[in-house]
Design an enzyme around this catalytic site. Structure first.
Site, PDB file in Angstrom:
ATOM      1  N   HIS A  55       0.828  -1.219   0.000  1.00 25.95           N
ATOM      2  CA  HIS A  55       0.000   0.000   0.000  1.00 25.95           C
ATOM      3  C   HIS A  55       0.864   1.271   0.000  1.00 25.95           C
ATOM      4  O   HIS A  55       0.513   2.266   0.637  1.00 25.95           O
ATOM      5  CB  HIS A  55      -0.954   0.017   1.201  1.00 25.95           C
ATOM      6  CG  HIS A  55      -1.930  -1.121   1.190  1.00 25.95           C
ATOM      7  ND1 HIS A  55      -3.107  -1.087   0.476  1.00 25.95           N
ATOM      8  CD2 HIS A  55      -1.894  -2.341   1.771  1.00 25.95           C
ATOM      9  CE1 HIS A  55      -3.753  -2.236   0.639  1.00 25.95           C
ATOM     10  NE2 HIS A  55      -3.034  -3.015   1.406  1.00 25.95           N
ATOM     11  N   ASN A 128     -10.296  -3.375   2.041  1.00 31.94           N
ATOM     12  CA  ASN A 128      -9.903  -3.346   0.628  1.00 31.94           C
ATOM     13  C   ASN A 128     -11.142  -3.090  -0.218  1.00 31.94           C
ATOM     14  O   ASN A 128     -12.259  -3.135   0.286  1.00 31.94           O
ATOM     15  CB  ASN A 128      -9.296  -4.690   0.219  1.00 31.94           C
ATOM     16  CG  ASN A 128      -7.832  -4.810   0.613  1.00 31.94           C
ATOM     17  OD1 ASN A 128      -7.110  -3.817   0.670  1.00 31.94           O
ATOM     18  ND2 ASN A 128      -7.400  -6.018   0.890  1.00 31.94           N
ATOM     19  N   TYR A 338       0.391  -4.347  11.617  1.00 31.41           N
ATOM     20  CA  TYR A 338       0.223  -2.941  11.233  1.00 31.41           C
ATOM     21  C   TYR A 338       0.957  -2.010  12.198  1.00 31.41           C
ATOM     22  O   TYR A 338       1.736  -1.157  11.781  1.00 31.41           O
ATOM     23  CB  TYR A 338      -1.264  -2.593  11.099  1.00 31.41           C
ATOM     24  CG  TYR A 338      -1.799  -3.053   9.775  1.00 31.41           C
ATOM     25  CD1 TYR A 338      -1.881  -4.414   9.475  1.00 31.41           C
ATOM     26  CD2 TYR A 338      -2.172  -2.157   8.789  1.00 31.41           C
ATOM     27  CE1 TYR A 338      -2.329  -4.854   8.244  1.00 31.41           C
ATOM     28  CE2 TYR A 338      -2.620  -2.592   7.557  1.00 31.41           C
ATOM     29  CZ  TYR A 338      -2.695  -3.933   7.292  1.00 31.41           C
ATOM     30  OH  TYR A 338      -3.125  -4.367   6.064  1.00 31.41           O
TER      31      TYR A 338
END
Ligand code: NDP
Length: 490
Positions: A55, A128, A338
């Site tokens: 990303h 997504n 993350y």
């Protein structure tokens, strides 16, 4: 006439000349004492931070989320407590595999991340534009992403790597079918949906819980590029979707998404015909209809891309009371990955950067670390327990629990799970003739670059989804259909 702003160093002192380095004599060597020059060059060398491994290329904007339907009986999150309640959000859309300078029109899933600045802390939706994923176990993730990146020898994208992994990973076939449909090249970030993909737990004041999937349905309508259009756009305007989002908001054409939720009761999850936590599956609308929840509107462009978008750090681990994780294994992996990625990229105090900083008060016993700027804890104890009035845990914030059965181990998904049923439904029932023709054409164009044995192995998977699907891909690639049929039976 306005007085001209004075140029200063980063330390605030005036700069006398920003065009001529200090030298010994008019043409002599440059002097160490030119501290302004040294600082300018040194800072320039450090302008880049590590780009996201996935990303990396994205665009973002601020806006709000407004509750349109009261579902507080299912979820006690305060930002969902009443119709009309608004919460400030920041959203970031992205491609996945390409580098920060790659083209917006690449065939790729699109990231769809939204940070809700709620009064109970930040809640991040990190989805997504596709409702499913390629794999269902996080242990496969680094391998999968390596195959989407550059060959370590040639430094080019490698169709053999790409299709080798996918053809050996049948659970990917649902996502591959969506990716190679025209939904794999959305027209812009405004013209696509966002899906949680993962299942989450919602629970109410009584700790009664349900499982949910969240859908952001674009109010602009789904619009996609054909493969030919995407190829042209990649050359003509690699930043087309970034530009589109910025310009739409700049002229007041604010993009919006209607947010809905699918709700499954815990007892239904135990007996459902497939594992509802398997992220390679959707929950069919026929069984679990979309229930309206709210609306997101993006109405403010970032003042500075680096500060507001490049440094924006989302995590599915950012949850607020009323929302908890499900046992989805991919989600469980992401709960770690993350935050860890952000600590590496932005530093341990990235939660203090303006875009990441909660509007809710943060009070805890974490201290110091690189680039710490907030001093809310000044004077309060830095350990717990203490007798000096430090913050106390609140037992009311605990998540509901559920029974776990069985032995620990490295288990595959055992709930009866066909990898082929849902892509078959998509291919047969949902896609139009044009969609199917584009899907097959897009696959042939890409898979045709891989070596023959990989083409065969992947086409067998398409055949298992639907003989028509496999036959058309085989025809397009000039493969022996009798061999595909034989292998598909094994
Ligand atoms: P439905 O007929 O009730 O729903 C199909 C959904 O597919 C639509 O509502 C739309 O969802 C989405 N869709 C429409 N056209 C396309 C396309 N060309 N490519 C991808 N998705 C499309 O059937 P089911 O719920 O039983 O699902 C059937 C199949 O549809 C699934 O196996 C899955 O592949 C796909 N799908 C299902 C979704 C779900 O959450 N149930 C979501 C998206 C796709 P949307 O409004 O979200 O675009």
């Amino acid at each position: 006439m306005k007085a001209k702003k004075k140029l200063t160093t980063s330390f605030g002192s005036p700069v006398d000349d920003d065009q001529n380095s200090m030298t010994a004599g008019t043409s002599g060597p440059v002097l160490m004492q030119d501290v302004h020059l040294l600082e300018k060059l040194a800072h320039f060398n450090r302008e880049r931070i590590p780009e996201r491994i996935v990303h990396a290329k994205g665009a973002g904007a601020y806006g709000y989320f407004e509750v349109t339907n009261d579902l507080s009986g299912y979820c006690k999150a305060k930002f969902l407590s009443e119709v009309g309640k608004k919460t400030e959000v920041v959203a970031r859309f992205s491609t996945v595999g390409g580098e920060k300078g790659s083209a917006d029109a690449e065939r790729d899933p699109r990231g769809f991340a939204v940070k809700f600045y709620t009064e109970e802390g930040n809640y991040d939706f990190v989805g997504n534009n596709t409702p499913v994923f390629f794999i269902r176990d996080p242990i496969k993730f680094p391998d999968f992403i390596h195959t989407q990146k550059r060959n370590p020898v040639t430094n080019t994208k490698d169709p053999d790597m790409f299709w080798d992994f996918l053809s050996l990973t049948p659970e990917s076939i649902h996502q591959v079918t969506i990716l190679f449909s025209d939904r794999g090249t959305p027209k812009t970030f405004r013209h696509m949906n966002g899906y949680s993909g993962h299942t989450f737990m919602w629970y109410n004041d009584k700790d009664d819980y349900v499982w949910v999937k969240i859908h952001f349905i674009t109010a602009q309508g789904i619009q996609n590029l054909t493969s030919a259009e995407a190829t042209t756009l990649k050359g003509k305007d690699p930043d087309h979707a970034t530009r589109d989002l910025y310009e739409a908001i700049e002229k007041g054409d604010y993009p919006a998404w209607n947010v809905s939720v699918q709700i499954m009761k815990p007892e239904e999850a135990e007996n459902y015909r497939f594992n509802p936590f398997d992220i390679t599956k959707v929950w069919p609308h026929g069984d679990y209809p979309l229930i309206p929840l709210g609306r997101m509107v993006l109405n403010r462009n970032p003042a500075n891309y680096f500060i507001d978008v490049e440094q924006a750090a989302f995590s599915p681990a950012n949850l607020v009371p009323g929302i908890a994780p499900s046992p989805d294994k991919m989600l469980q992996g992401r709960l770690f990955s993350y935050h860890d990625a952000h600590r590496y990229r932005l530093g341990v105090n990235y939660t203090q950067l303006p875009v990441n900083r909660p509007k809710a008060m943060t009070v805890n016993y974490q201290r110091d670390g690189f680039m710490r700027t907030m001093s809310e804890h000044e004077g309060s104890p830095n350990y717990y327990p203490n007798t000096f009035g430090g913050p106390e845990p609140d037992a009311a914030a605990k998540w509901p629990t559920y029974e776990i059965k069985g032995k620990w181990g490295r288990h595959a998904y055992v709930h009866p799970n066909s990898d082929y049923v849902q892509p078959a439904a998509l291919y047969n029932k949902v896609m139009t003739d044009v969609d199917r023709a584009h899907l097959v054409g897009n696959i042939v164009e890409h898979l045709g670059n891989a070596r023959k044995e990989i083409q065969v192995r992947q086409t067998v998977l398409f055949y298992r989804v639907d003989p028509d699907y496999g036959t058309r891909v085989a025809d397009g690639l000039g493969l022996d259909i009798a061999e595909i049929k034989r292998l598909a039976k094994d």
